[in-house]
Design an enzyme around this catalytic site. Structure first.
Site, mmCIF file in Angstrom:
data_model
loop_
_atom_site.group_PDB
_atom_site.id
_atom_site.type_symbol
_atom_site.label_atom_id
_atom_site.label_comp_id
_atom_site.label_asym_id
_atom_site.label_seq_id
_atom_site.Cartn_x
_atom_site.Cartn_y
_atom_site.Cartn_z
ATOM 1 N N ASN A 45 29.649 -35.984 -63.639
ATOM 2 C CA ASN A 45 28.656 -37.671 -64.920
ATOM 3 C C ASN A 45 26.869 -37.483 -63.817
ATOM 4 O O ASN A 45 26.393 -37.658 -63.193
ATOM 5 C CB ASN A 45 29.515 -38.477 -64.171
ATOM 6 C CG ASN A 45 28.850 -39.404 -62.604
ATOM 7 O OD1 ASN A 45 28.964 -38.385 -61.610
ATOM 8 N ND2 ASN A 45 29.097 -40.804 -61.777
ATOM 9 N N ILE A 46 26.497 -37.579 -65.173
ATOM 10 C CA ILE A 46 25.026 -37.891 -65.659
ATOM 11 C C ILE A 46 24.601 -38.582 -66.108
ATOM 12 O O ILE A 46 24.956 -38.919 -67.299
ATOM 13 C CB ILE A 46 24.887 -36.417 -66.266
ATOM 14 C CG1 ILE A 46 25.168 -35.179 -65.391
ATOM 15 C CG2 ILE A 46 23.221 -36.313 -65.789
ATOM 16 C CD1 ILE A 46 25.101 -33.645 -66.600
ATOM 17 N N GLU A 47 24.097 -39.475 -65.235
ATOM 18 C CA GLU A 47 23.046 -41.049 -65.647
ATOM 19 C C GLU A 47 22.229 -40.818 -66.496
ATOM 20 O O GLU A 47 21.465 -39.967 -66.171
ATOM 21 C CB GLU A 47 23.619 -41.985 -64.969
ATOM 22 C CG GLU A 47 25.332 -42.449 -63.958
ATOM 23 C CD GLU A 47 25.346 -43.309 -63.541
ATOM 24 O OE1 GLU A 47 24.424 -44.147 -62.562
ATOM 25 O OE2 GLU A 47 26.388 -43.591 -63.175
ATOM 26 N N CYS A 56 30.090 -38.470 -68.430
ATOM 27 C CA CYS A 56 30.681 -38.677 -67.532
ATOM 28 C C CYS A 56 31.333 -37.010 -67.472
ATOM 29 O O CYS A 56 31.270 -36.595 -68.034
ATOM 30 C CB CYS A 56 31.921 -39.213 -68.650
ATOM 31 S SG CYS A 56 32.175 -40.749 -68.706
ATOM 32 N N GLU A 58 33.871 -35.401 -66.757
ATOM 33 C CA GLU A 58 34.786 -34.271 -67.853
ATOM 34 C C GLU A 58 35.028 -34.590 -68.985
ATOM 35 O O GLU A 58 35.192 -33.312 -69.293
ATOM 36 C CB GLU A 58 36.284 -36.155 -68.117
ATOM 37 C CG GLU A 58 37.011 -36.831 -67.555
ATOM 38 C CD GLU A 58 36.284 -37.655 -66.918
ATOM 39 O OE1 GLU A 58 35.205 -37.609 -66.463
ATOM 40 O OE2 GLU A 58 37.182 -38.924 -66.133
ATOM 41 N N CYS A 89 38.346 -42.642 -68.828
ATOM 42 C CA CYS A 89 37.557 -43.633 -69.807
ATOM 43 C C CYS A 89 38.118 -43.187 -71.368
ATOM 44 O O CYS A 89 38.585 -41.959 -71.731
ATOM 45 C CB CYS A 89 36.137 -43.337 -69.902
ATOM 46 S SG CYS A 89 35.468 -41.895 -70.942
ATOM 47 N N CYS A 92 36.734 -40.080 -73.008
ATOM 48 C CA CYS A 92 37.510 -38.111 -72.537
ATOM 49 C C CYS A 92 38.377 -38.700 -72.593
ATOM 50 O O CYS A 92 38.935 -37.115 -73.086
ATOM 51 C CB CYS A 92 37.240 -38.697 -71.196
ATOM 52 S SG CYS A 92 34.934 -39.353 -70.582
HETATM 53 N N1 THU Z 1 32.673 -42.129 -65.411
HETATM 54 C C1 THU Z 1 33.161 -41.026 -65.319
HETATM 55 O O1 THU Z 1 32.434 -40.173 -65.139
HETATM 56 N N2 THU Z 1 34.205 -40.194 -65.528
HETATM 57 C C2 THU Z 1 34.714 -41.616 -65.945
HETATM 58 O O2 THU Z 1 35.698 -41.509 -67.079
HETATM 59 C C3 THU Z 1 35.005 -42.973 -66.359
HETATM 60 C C4 THU Z 1 33.420 -43.244 -65.835
HETATM 61 C C5 THU Z 1 31.408 -42.555 -64.706
HETATM 62 C C6 THU Z 1 30.337 -42.469 -65.531
HETATM 63 C C7 THU Z 1 28.647 -43.328 -65.114
HETATM 64 O O3 THU Z 1 28.334 -41.891 -64.217
HETATM 65 C C8 THU Z 1 30.468 -44.197 -63.589
HETATM 66 O O4 THU Z 1 31.801 -43.422 -63.442
HETATM 67 C C9 THU Z 1 30.350 -45.434 -63.444
HETATM 68 O O5 THU Z 1 30.434 -46.126 -64.811
#
Ligand code: THU
Length: 132
Positions: A45-47, A56, A58, A89, A92
């Site tokens: 995940n890359i915020e 996300c 995935e 989520c 994804c």
């Molecule tokens: N996140 C994912 O990487 N995959 C998901 O299916 C749900 C959420 C990440 C996004 C964010 O960086 C962190 O989880 C919290 O929501």
């Protein structure tokens, strides 16, 4: 079907999660996507400070795979730093359905308990996926 073991795919997802850029949620996610030709593509995940731009793990893995020319997949392992195995989520799930039409094994585990793997099929996680 590649014969990479479920535990190996989980381990690759855990390695990817070490590169998570998650300074806002502090929730590390890693994904390892197994293509039918045996290649494994990872993502994390890359915020972003503009939260809605977050990618996300995935979708990050699918982006790598598609860019490399892979189109058919057997399984994806998804791990996260929370106590529970991370259900993907909805966005994804829809991206996975684009390439796998529900026929994808989804392996889930918490990074703290990697041996406790939950297994789903994508069509159970996303029945009635949107398609054009
Ligand atoms: N996140 C994912 O990487 N995959 C998901 O299916 C749900 C959420 C990440 C996004 C964010 O960086 C962190 O989880 C919290 O929501």
């Amino acid at each position: 079907m590649s014969n990479i073991a479920d535990a190996q795919l989980i381990d690759k997802a855990i390695a990817a999660a070490t590169h998570s850029h998650s300074p806002y949620s502090h929730f590390r996610v890693g994904a390892a996507l197994l293509a039918q030709d045996g290649r494994v593509f990872v993502g994390t995940n890359i915020e972003n400070a503009s939260y809605g731009l977050t990618i996300c793990a995935e979708r990050s893995a699918f982006g790598s795979a598609i860019t490399a020319g892979a189109r058919e997949f057997d399984a994806i392992a998804i791990v996260a730093s929370g106590e529970e195995p991370p259900l993907p989520c909805g966005a994804c799930r829809q991206v996975m359905a684009e390439f796998c039409q529900g026929d994808l094994t989804v392996l889930l585990a918490s990074i703290s308990m990697p041996e406790q793997i939950q297994t789903y099929r994508l069509d159970a996680l996303l029945p009635h996926a949107f398609s054009l």
